[in-house]
Each structure stands twice: as structure tokens, then as C-alpha cells.
Write an enzyme that holds these catalytic residues in place. Structure first.
Site, PDB file in Angstrom:
ATOM      1  N   THR A 214     -98.720  -6.252 123.026  1.00 17.44           N
ATOM      2  CA  THR A 214     -98.022  -5.017 122.701  1.00 17.44           C
ATOM      3  C   THR A 214     -99.021  -3.934 122.315  1.00 17.44           C
ATOM      4  OG1 THR A 214     -97.773  -5.652 120.371  1.00 17.44           O
ATOM      5  CG2 THR A 214     -95.963  -6.219 121.863  1.00 17.44           C
ATOM      6  N   ASN A 216     -99.587  -0.963 119.727  1.00 15.66           N
ATOM      7  CA  ASN A 216     -99.141  -0.438 118.444  1.00 15.66           C
ATOM      8  C   ASN A 216     -99.341   1.078 118.434  1.00 15.66           C
ATOM      9  OD1 ASN A 216     -98.570  -3.032 117.421  1.00 15.66           O
ATOM     10  ND2 ASN A 216    -100.716  -3.312 116.841  1.00 15.66           N
ATOM     11  N   GLU A 262     -93.964  -0.646 118.310  1.00 12.29           N
ATOM     12  CA  GLU A 262     -94.679  -1.581 119.173  1.00 12.29           C
ATOM     13  C   GLU A 262     -93.998  -1.589 120.531  1.00 12.29           C
ATOM     14  OE1 GLU A 262     -96.079  -5.314 116.731  1.00 12.29           O
ATOM     15  OE2 GLU A 262     -94.058  -4.778 116.092  1.00 12.29           O
TER      16      GLU A 262
END
Length: 318
Positions: A214, A216, A262
């Protein structure tokens, strides 16, 4: 988010050395820049072009409502950069983001017109919403501006109300829709999907450990109108990717005190660190919740991804 468009951005209004060139002017908080706001700005740009003058917009930071309510105020729909960037894309020549402070809050309506609108901004045409208020104790409004417009030497347009169904479009209604997870209503009133933007920062790489990398995204704000897991669209250098987005506080992992965005891009392979992303939230999948183990969290994440893929594949434009 793309760089700020070619529009002059100003952070103050000088009354002793104001703008020499006259202008058409829109004034307001413009939180969210919804369809009603866009109609006001479009009208100012078009009328300014007809009059051969500059098209300007005056807004405030923080919003007057935030200044007076402090911690009790509901979160803004946009942060400063998101709002100014979108406003600047609408054809304006100048956007003035004026600090709202004690002095400005105590300025009388008469002094606001003379010092800010006339001496500072050289307004010859002015457009405001029907519910616009200004000056100490909100003493100034559209009616007051209409009264003084002739002697002050500017044309006034009180913009017609934009509606969604039978109700007026407002930042408050959009905020309420987002807090309920009603992305469809919010997007309809905004005229576009609800967007969060920010720069990708280094995380603890838990997503990669779980097999779901992911990005951020640092949001630079402590409160948001949305929370949960969403089907999303992410713009990377102008290219759109289907994605799953989580907006929240990561209760299973580290129970953050500030919200984090995210995003997992479904069909993207590359390094996003340091890039500024635009994340459009399209459909809410579920609320954020705490899991009793990382394995349970991992299984739910994969279910979210499968549901997001199915949702994206069933959209008309696919």
C-alpha cells in the site's frame, strides 16, 4: 495532485498598495468547491472577460466558521492546497487566500467593503451567494452589498441557488453525506468524486508483509469527513488506476491519533514514494474495524480487494 495551475496565488490584501488593475470578484469560504461555488466562479470569469478586467477570488484561511468554533467545528471538505488548486483551475487570474484573524473578524461591513473590496482588490464586479455574510457579527450580507454597490461603484450579482433535488447544495449537506458514507450524493453535489490528495510517505511496510503493498498518503490534516474502506480511483502522473483505499486510524496495528490514507492500486507495479497522489473515493465497502489478529486482517483485506475488483468491473465505463 498536479502542480498549482498558472494562476497567481496571494496570501494577503494590501489596502495601501492594492491591485491596480480592476477586477470581477467572487468571495466566500468555497469549502469543497461544489456545483454552487463553481457556478459563482464561472459567472465571475465570464463577466470579467466581457468587461475586460481581471477575474479574482477571495477566500479565507481558516474558514470563518473554523475560527469562531475552534475544536467544535466539523472538518473541512478540502485542505488549503486542494481548494486553491481546484479554484485556480477554473480560469481565475488571481486567488487570494486571506488569513482570517482577530482584526478581520472585527472589521465592520462598511470597512470591509472600503478597505478590502475597493482599496485592496479594486472590485468593479462582485458575485456572492444568497447566504453570504461578512463583517463584524455577520452584519454584512448580500442585501447590504446591493445597497452600497451604486455609491461604491461596483456591479453586484447575487448568484442563484443551486439545488440537488428540492434542497440547496451546500458544504454542510455534502459533509453530512460523507459522514454517512453516501458517496453518491456527495459526488452529485460536488460535480465530481470526493477526492483526497497528498504525498506518499514511508510507512512500516505492513501491507507488503501481508502481500498487499500500500501507499501511505500524508493528508496534512487531523480531521476528515470520511472513514472506512472504499473503492477508489488513483491518479498517478495523470493515469487512473482502480484501487482500494482505507481511511482511518489502523486500530488493529498501531491505533493512530491522526487519520491515515492507505491505497492499494489493483494493477500497478512501481515505486510511488515521494509522489503526490489524487485519490477519488467512489463507493464505500465497509467501516474500519479492529481485528483480533493480523491473519484475520489479511483475510478481510483480500475480501475487500475482490469486492473492489468486482465493483470496478461492473461500472459502465469499463
Amino acid at each position: 495532485m498536479s502542480p498549482l495551475p498558472r494562476c497567481n496565488i496571494h496570501h494577503k490584501v494590501s489596502t495601501d498598495r492594492g491591485f491596480e488593475e480592476p477586477c470581477g470578484l467572487a468571495i466566500g469560504s468555497f469549502d469543497g468547491v461544489h456545483l454552487g461555488h463553481q457556478a459563482i466562479v464561472k459567472g465571475v470569469v465570464e463577466q470579467s472577460r466581457r468587461m475586460g478586467i481581471k477575474a479574482r477570488l477571495l477566500t479565507f484561511y481558516p474558514r470563518p466558521g473554523e475560527y469562531f468554533a475552534g475544536d467544535k467545528i466539523l472538518p473541512s471538505l478540502m485542505n488549503w492546497r486542494e481548494k486553491v488548486c481546484f479554484l485556480a483551475s477554473l480560469g481565475l487570474d488571481d486567488v487570494i487566500c486571506m488569513p482570517f484573524n482577530r482584526r478581520l473578524s472585527q472589521l465592520t461591513a462598511e470597512a470591509f467593503v472600503q478597505e478590502i473590496l475597493l482599496s485592496g482588490l479594486n472590485a468593479k464586479y462582485l458575485s456572492v451567494g444568497e447566504d453570504f455574510h461578512f463583517g463584524a457579527n455577520r452584519s454584512g450580507n448580500a442585501g447590504f452589498l446591493k445597497q452600497v454597490s451604486h455609491t461604491a461603484g461596483f456591479q453586484l450579482d447575487i448568484a442563484a441557488t443551486c439545488t440537488d433535488g428540492d434542497e440547496r447544495i451546500s458544504s454542510t449537506r455534502i459533509r453530512e453525506a460523507l459522514l454517512k458514507g453516501d458517496l453518491s450524493s456527495a459526488s452529485r453535489m460536488l460535480g465530481r468524486p470526493y477526492r483526497l490528495s497528498g504525498k506518499v510517505v514511508q510507512g512500516n511496510q505492513l501491507g507488503r508483509t501481508l502481500g498487499v503493498p500500500t501507499a501511505n498518503v500524508h493528508l496534512r490534516r487531523s480531521r476528515l469527513c470520511v472513514k472506512g474502506v472504499f473503492c477508489a480511483r488513483v491518479l498517478v502522473s495523470g493515469v487512473a488506476y482502480a484501487a482500494v483505499a482505507n481511511v482511518g486510524y489502523r486500530p488493529t496495528v498501531d491505533k493512530r491519533d491522526k487519520p491515515l490514507l492507505e491505497v492499494h492500486l489493483l494493477d500497478y507495479d512501481g515505486d510511488l514514494y515521494g509522489q503526490r497522489l489524487d485519490v477519488d473515493l467512489l463507493f464505500k465497502l465497509r467501516e474500519e474495524r479492529s481485528f483480533d489478529s493480523l491473519q484475520s486482517l489479511k483475510l478481510q483485506i483480500f475480501r475487500d480487494i475482490d469486492e473492489a475488483k468486482s465493483w470496478h468491473q461492473n461500472q459502465p465505463d469499463n
